[in-house]
Design a protein around this motif. Sequence first.
Motif, mmCIF file in Angstrom:
data_model
loop_
_atom_site.group_PDB
_atom_site.id
_atom_site.type_symbol
_atom_site.label_atom_id
_atom_site.label_comp_id
_atom_site.label_asym_id
_atom_site.label_seq_id
_atom_site.Cartn_x
_atom_site.Cartn_y
_atom_site.Cartn_z
ATOM 1 N N VAL A 90 0.960 -1.147 0.059
ATOM 2 C CA VAL A 90 -0.082 0.013 0.202
ATOM 3 C C VAL A 90 0.780 1.329 0.021
ATOM 4 O O VAL A 90 0.530 2.359 -0.765
ATOM 5 N N CYS A 91 1.783 1.168 0.734
ATOM 6 C CA CYS A 91 2.611 2.435 1.106
ATOM 7 C C CYS A 91 3.607 2.855 -0.130
ATOM 8 O O CYS A 91 3.937 4.148 -0.244
ATOM 9 N N THR A 92 4.185 1.831 -0.688
ATOM 10 C CA THR A 92 5.338 1.925 -1.726
ATOM 11 C C THR A 92 4.879 3.065 -2.857
ATOM 12 O O THR A 92 5.434 3.929 -3.236
ATOM 13 N N PRO A 93 3.540 2.643 -3.605
ATOM 14 C CA PRO A 93 3.444 3.937 -4.659
ATOM 15 C C PRO A 93 2.812 4.982 -4.169
ATOM 16 O O PRO A 93 2.662 6.080 -4.537
ATOM 17 N N ILE A 94 2.140 5.117 -2.958
ATOM 18 C CA ILE A 94 1.351 6.441 -2.407
ATOM 19 C C ILE A 94 2.661 7.133 -2.024
ATOM 20 O O ILE A 94 2.694 8.293 -2.269
ATOM 21 N N ILE A 95 3.670 6.586 -1.352
ATOM 22 C CA ILE A 95 4.678 7.625 -0.681
ATOM 23 C C ILE A 95 5.425 8.103 -2.098
ATOM 24 O O ILE A 95 5.852 9.068 -1.888
ATOM 25 N N GLY A 96 5.663 7.046 -2.855
ATOM 26 C CA GLY A 96 6.444 7.435 -4.234
ATOM 27 C C GLY A 96 5.611 8.761 -4.931
ATOM 28 O O GLY A 96 6.129 9.751 -5.382
ATOM 29 N N ARG A 97 4.021 8.794 -4.834
ATOM 30 C CA ARG A 97 3.408 9.832 -5.349
ATOM 31 C C ARG A 97 3.414 11.138 -4.673
ATOM 32 O O ARG A 97 3.605 12.135 -5.255
ATOM 33 N N ILE A 98 3.417 10.855 -3.155
ATOM 34 C CA ILE A 98 3.592 12.098 -2.314
ATOM 35 C C ILE A 98 4.959 12.725 -2.584
ATOM 36 O O ILE A 98 5.135 13.995 -2.610
ATOM 37 N N GLY A 99 5.938 11.855 -2.803
ATOM 38 C CA GLY A 99 7.321 12.250 -2.856
ATOM 39 C C GLY A 99 7.274 13.301 -4.198
ATOM 40 O O GLY A 99 8.009 14.410 -4.216
ATOM 41 N N ASP A 100 6.732 12.703 -5.181
ATOM 42 C CA ASP A 100 6.561 13.401 -6.504
ATOM 43 C C ASP A 100 5.950 14.823 -6.334
ATOM 44 O O ASP A 100 6.419 16.047 -7.035
ATOM 45 N N LYS A 101 5.027 14.910 -5.290
ATOM 46 C CA LYS A 101 4.459 16.128 -5.282
ATOM 47 C C LYS A 101 5.065 17.202 -4.054
ATOM 48 O O LYS A 101 5.097 18.213 -4.169
ATOM 49 N N VAL A 102 5.500 16.566 -2.980
ATOM 50 C CA VAL A 102 5.789 17.501 -1.763
ATOM 51 C C VAL A 102 7.404 17.573 -1.698
ATOM 52 O O VAL A 102 7.961 18.251 -1.014
ATOM 53 N N GLY A 103 7.987 16.448 -2.385
ATOM 54 C CA GLY A 103 9.392 16.692 -2.491
ATOM 55 C C GLY A 103 10.184 15.229 -2.014
ATOM 56 O O GLY A 103 9.634 14.760 -1.015
ATOM 57 N N LYS A 104 10.829 14.603 -2.827
ATOM 58 C CA LYS A 104 11.449 13.378 -2.532
ATOM 59 C C LYS A 104 12.315 13.101 -1.394
ATOM 60 O O LYS A 104 12.185 12.490 -0.690
ATOM 61 N N GLU A 105 13.072 14.232 -1.041
ATOM 62 C CA GLU A 105 13.956 14.151 0.226
ATOM 63 C C GLU A 105 13.217 14.117 1.416
ATOM 64 O O GLU A 105 13.469 13.375 2.193
ATOM 65 N N ARG A 106 12.371 14.991 1.341
ATOM 66 C CA ARG A 106 11.601 15.122 2.795
ATOM 67 C C ARG A 106 10.748 13.635 2.821
ATOM 68 O O ARG A 106 10.505 13.291 4.212
ATOM 69 N N MET A 107 10.106 12.938 1.848
ATOM 70 C CA MET A 107 9.628 11.692 1.988
ATOM 71 C C MET A 107 10.551 10.496 2.284
ATOM 72 O O MET A 107 10.159 9.628 2.809
ATOM 73 N N LEU A 108 11.835 10.626 1.845
ATOM 74 C CA LEU A 108 12.781 9.588 2.108
ATOM 75 C C LEU A 108 13.042 9.736 3.505
ATOM 76 O O LEU A 108 13.131 8.569 3.966
ATOM 77 N N VAL A 109 13.253 10.953 4.078
ATOM 78 C CA VAL A 109 13.546 11.027 5.577
ATOM 79 C C VAL A 109 12.449 10.301 6.347
ATOM 80 O O VAL A 109 12.651 9.605 7.329
ATOM 81 N N PHE A 110 11.362 10.607 5.826
ATOM 82 C CA PHE A 110 9.999 10.102 6.536
ATOM 83 C C PHE A 110 9.996 8.595 6.542
ATOM 84 O O PHE A 110 9.828 7.736 7.390
ATOM 85 N N ALA A 111 10.402 7.846 5.196
ATOM 86 C CA ALA A 111 10.102 6.564 5.083
ATOM 87 C C ALA A 111 11.141 5.835 5.859
ATOM 88 O O ALA A 111 10.919 4.729 6.476
ATOM 89 N N LEU A 112 12.480 6.412 5.952
ATOM 90 C CA LEU A 112 13.518 5.843 6.880
ATOM 91 C C LEU A 112 13.272 5.715 8.219
ATOM 92 O O LEU A 112 13.468 4.896 8.868
ATOM 93 N N SER A 113 12.643 7.004 8.708
ATOM 94 C CA SER A 113 12.193 7.138 9.958
ATOM 95 C C SER A 113 11.239 6.089 10.533
ATOM 96 O O SER A 113 11.221 5.508 11.611
ATOM 97 N N ALA A 114 10.339 5.900 9.566
ATOM 98 C CA ALA A 114 9.215 4.908 9.813
ATOM 99 C C ALA A 114 9.698 3.562 9.746
ATOM 100 O O ALA A 114 9.609 2.683 10.792
ATOM 101 N N LEU A 115 10.993 3.146 9.107
ATOM 102 C CA LEU A 115 11.540 1.995 8.963
ATOM 103 C C LEU A 115 12.227 1.776 10.459
ATOM 104 O O LEU A 115 12.272 0.670 11.039
ATOM 105 N N ALA A 116 12.832 3.007 10.810
ATOM 106 C CA ALA A 116 13.565 2.921 12.096
ATOM 107 C C ALA A 116 12.684 2.614 13.114
ATOM 108 O O ALA A 116 12.950 1.970 14.376
ATOM 109 N N VAL A 117 11.412 3.406 13.137
ATOM 110 C CA VAL A 117 10.684 3.130 14.481
ATOM 111 C C VAL A 117 10.150 1.875 14.275
ATOM 112 O O VAL A 117 9.900 1.237 15.641
#
Length: 489
Positions: free
Chosen positions: A62-89
């Motif tokens: 579910v999250c892979t394409p949605i986060i990819g799309r949000i990254g296209d819209k709001v910024g990939k670096e910002r969403m990369l930090v978010f995805a990595l943070s979720a992975l760490a948590v």
Amino acid sequence: MAGTHQRTDYRVTFVVLCAGVAAFSLLQSMVNPVLPTIEAALDTDQATVTWVLTAYLLSASVCTPIIGRIGDKVGKERMLVFALSALAVGSLLAALAPSIGVLIVARAIQGIGGGVLPLTFGIIRDEFPRDKVAGAVGTSAALLAVGGGFGLVLAGPIVDALSYHWLFWLPMIMTVLAALAAHRYVPESPERTPGRINVTSALLMSTWLVTLLLAVSQGHSWGWASPVTVGLFAATAVALPVWVWAEARSDSPLIDMRMMRIPTVWTVNLVALLFGMGMYSMFAFLPQFLQTPELTGYGFGATVTQSGLLLLPQTVATFLAGVFSGRLAVRFGSKAVLVAGAGLTSIGTLGLVVAHDALWLVVAETTLLGLAFGLAFAALSNLIVDAVPQSQTGVASGMNANIRTVGGALGSAVLASVVTANARPDGLPVEAGYTNGFTVLVVTSALAALVAVFVPVVKARTHVVAGPQADAEADAEAEAAAVASAVRP
């Protein structure tokens, strides 16, 4: 800091991206071999402990394409930090989990990290010189398969030397470092897609993905004709066309259906589905095959650690193929590399069908499969990146990764049914079960190679940029060509 005028050297960015992809891919596979250990440690049963895998699969899909799309819209670096943070948590919670319920929730949180994959491909396309894109995409794509292989290799020794908790502590440390480095060194995206995030579309897509994958992954244990399994398939049959219809009519779609109809995109996605059936099924069943007791007359009686080490040459071959795939793509084209990868997968799997009575033969055949996986993984990602406008790189590569995952779930379900169709009195599969299962994968791999032959070749942009900014006119032309090919009768 990210977003400053002086942009980070792309090689530093690449190291950070690879660390994130490696951590995610390790978490995909390291848990699989030690499910019995977790089952005993948390005092649960086999049916419940499989949700440790299922929760991760559903969340990542579910999250892979949605986060990819949000990254296209709001910024990939910002969403990369978010995805990595979720992975760490998620990894922290999993390492500390006092019960199976908490561990399952933790794995679902880890699945959010699936967004690392499309974001990585998008950042590479944004930041790298054009002549370096194919190699970088190939290497990072191959890391997904490499991480899957290393997960199988490392799981046994880590549990033997430490405990299963360290299967989560080690990736957590990697992910925290990668998130901090991404915030510090990865530049913010120069490319943005305007418009809002379509929440209705995201919910519809999540519905059909969850119902389909839940039915496929649990159908073997629930029973394929059980009311729950049939009901989930029926819900998928309703939700999927409704989602496609809603996306086609939306002025701000989550997944642009015109993009999905681009000939190169849909044919590559079909190859990804068929290829995923073979590759992920091999990751799941080869260790089981090697660990089957010798008393069966066909198994090798390997331990978890030994079976991982026997598959190490496969993992090394995957990595080497991914590293060199960029050069091969420049010389022969990504399509040729994809055909070669899918074809070699079929040959390697056929080898397992006809000759699996000696350990050295199995190691040689799985090493050939590793080479094939590395080539095909890299080529799939490069073909998708080349085929779509730069502003849709994240969502397009996210859907391609997702379709591979769906293929993997389908393949594993089919293989589980075929392998266990006939069992010995002691409950172990008969040899014909594995032979028939591998034969199914020969067919899916051959079909993948056949479809790959018909993938339309996209003329890649060959200009090399001095900095991260792409030539806007070339992107506009690429987008116009993509749309035209999608709507052409």
